[in-house]
Design an enzyme around this catalytic site. Structure first.
Site, PDB file in Angstrom:
ATOM      1  N   CYS A  46      39.420  39.019  29.613  1.00  0.00           N
ATOM      2  CA  CYS A  46      40.201  38.773  30.839  1.00  0.00           C
ATOM      3  C   CYS A  46      41.509  38.038  30.529  1.00  0.00           C
ATOM      4  O   CYS A  46      41.502  36.898  30.047  1.00  0.00           O
ATOM      5  CB  CYS A  46      39.372  37.949  31.829  1.00  0.00           C
ATOM      6  SG  CYS A  46      40.326  37.465  33.278  1.00  0.00           S
ATOM      7  N   LYS A  96      27.699  41.168  36.232  1.00  0.00           N
ATOM      8  CA  LYS A  96      27.723  39.736  36.594  1.00  0.00           C
ATOM      9  C   LYS A  96      26.320  39.151  36.683  1.00  0.00           C
ATOM     10  O   LYS A  96      25.402  39.833  37.143  1.00  0.00           O
ATOM     11  CB  LYS A  96      28.445  39.570  37.927  1.00  0.00           C
ATOM     12  CG  LYS A  96      29.908  39.969  37.837  1.00  0.00           C
ATOM     13  CD  LYS A  96      30.541  39.978  39.204  1.00  0.00           C
ATOM     14  CE  LYS A  96      31.948  40.531  39.087  1.00  0.00           C
ATOM     15  NZ  LYS A  96      32.501  40.903  40.376  1.00  0.00           N
ATOM     16  N   VAL A 124      36.535  35.540  37.201  1.00  0.00           N
ATOM     17  CA  VAL A 124      36.858  34.507  36.222  1.00  0.00           C
ATOM     18  C   VAL A 124      38.383  34.419  36.161  1.00  0.00           C
ATOM     19  O   VAL A 124      39.055  35.407  36.475  1.00  0.00           O
ATOM     20  CB  VAL A 124      36.303  34.859  34.810  1.00  0.00           C
ATOM     21  CG1 VAL A 124      34.807  34.781  34.798  1.00  0.00           C
ATOM     22  CG2 VAL A 124      36.801  36.198  34.292  1.00  0.00           C
ATOM     23  N   GLU A 165      41.418  30.536  40.210  1.00  0.00           N
ATOM     24  CA  GLU A 165      42.764  31.124  40.137  1.00  0.00           C
ATOM     25  C   GLU A 165      43.485  30.497  38.927  1.00  0.00           C
ATOM     26  O   GLU A 165      43.754  29.281  38.896  1.00  0.00           O
ATOM     27  CB  GLU A 165      43.587  30.908  41.412  1.00  0.00           C
ATOM     28  CG  GLU A 165      43.144  31.774  42.568  1.00  0.00           C
ATOM     29  CD  GLU A 165      43.320  33.272  42.296  1.00  0.00           C
ATOM     30  OE1 GLU A 165      44.394  33.682  41.826  1.00  0.00           O
ATOM     31  OE2 GLU A 165      42.368  34.027  42.521  1.00  0.00           O
ATOM     32  N   SER A 166      43.796  31.365  37.953  1.00  0.00           N
ATOM     33  CA  SER A 166      44.318  30.873  36.670  1.00  0.00           C
ATOM     34  C   SER A 166      45.562  29.984  36.826  1.00  0.00           C
ATOM     35  O   SER A 166      45.701  28.971  36.146  1.00  0.00           O
ATOM     36  CB  SER A 166      44.622  32.050  35.740  1.00  0.00           C
ATOM     37  OG  SER A 166      45.531  32.944  36.341  1.00  0.00           O
TER      38      SER A 166
END
Ligand SMILES: N[C@@H](CCC(=O)N[C@@H](CS)C(=O)NCC(=O)O)C(=O)O
Length: 220
Positions: free
Chosen positions: A9, A36, A49, A61-62
């Site tokens: 990811c 998942k 993720v 939220e990155s």
């Protein structure tokens, strides 16, 4: 501190890089997003993720995880020191998510008929980054100091190799600053540990395509 992540990811990669830059210890939970684990929605409200657990809180939220890490663990700082420079950093972080990623995504999922148009759109976005985004003298996005902006783009620029190898996409030849920037960021130890060869990314892309097709076939 705990991070729920998935190896392939790019969003989680952003946060893994920032954790490494800050030298923070954390427990890594690898989540296969195509398969998942039970109860995953109790950990991740959006089902995605990355998710960070820290200080009794849950952050997702990155972009928000990375801003949190920079505020909670200020050394070394990854945002500039003045309000104006921080505003500039946020403009490029926003541009990544609202312009660059959609253009790259459209190219990846275009059919043969739409690919030329999608390539022209992506070229335009990369030229904008070259001209406006990388206007400082480097080696990093905002100049001499590395910042959250660098780590926001890196995973997605890395994945342009998939477009190149699968569909023959070529970066516009005049995007030299972008190439130099990419080479400089890839040299950082925090980033190096996360980089994968193009073939690996192609395999992940194939898995993603397969998962999407299965979901569609199942009416999801
Ligand atoms: N906007 C999110 C995007 C995260 C995201 O899309 N993660 C993907 C993996 S790359 C995911 O978890 N997908 C699972 C799903 O959508 O069900 C961020 O910046 O963190």
């Amino acid at each position: 501190m705990e991070l729920y992540s998935y190896d392939a990811c790019p969003f989680a990669q952003r946060s893994r890089i920032v954790l490494a830059e800050k030298g923070l210890d954390y427990e890594l939970h690898e989540v296969d997003v195509h398969n998942k684990p039970a109860g995953w929605e109790r950990i991740s409200p959006y089902g995605k993720v990355p998710v960070l657990l820290d200080g009794g809180g849950r952050i997702y939220e990155s972009r928000i995880i990375n801003e949190y890490l920079d505020e909670a663990y200020p050394e070394p700082p990854l945002m500039p020191g003045t309000p104006l420079a921080r505003a500039e950093a946020r403009i490029w972080i926003d541009y990544c998510d609202t312009r660059f990623l959609p253009a790259s995504h459209r190219y990846a999922w275009a059919d043969d008929a739409g690919r030329t148009e999608a390539a022209a759109e992506l070229d335009e976005v990369l030229r904008f980054l070259e001209r406006e985004g990388l206007a400082h003298s480097g080696p990093y996005w905002l100049g001499k100091e590395v910042s959250l902006v660098d780590f926001h783009y890196l995973p997605f620029v890395e994945r342009l190799a998939v477009h190149e190898q699968l569909h023959g996409y070529r970066w516009p030849a005049d995007c030299r600053r972008l190439r130099d920037w990419y080479a400089a960021v890839c040299e950082r130890p925090s980033v190096k540990g996360t980089l994968r060869p193009a073939e690996w990314h192609i395999e992940q892309h194939r898995r993603l395509r397969e998962a999407i097709e299965q979901r569609r076939a199942a009416g999801g």
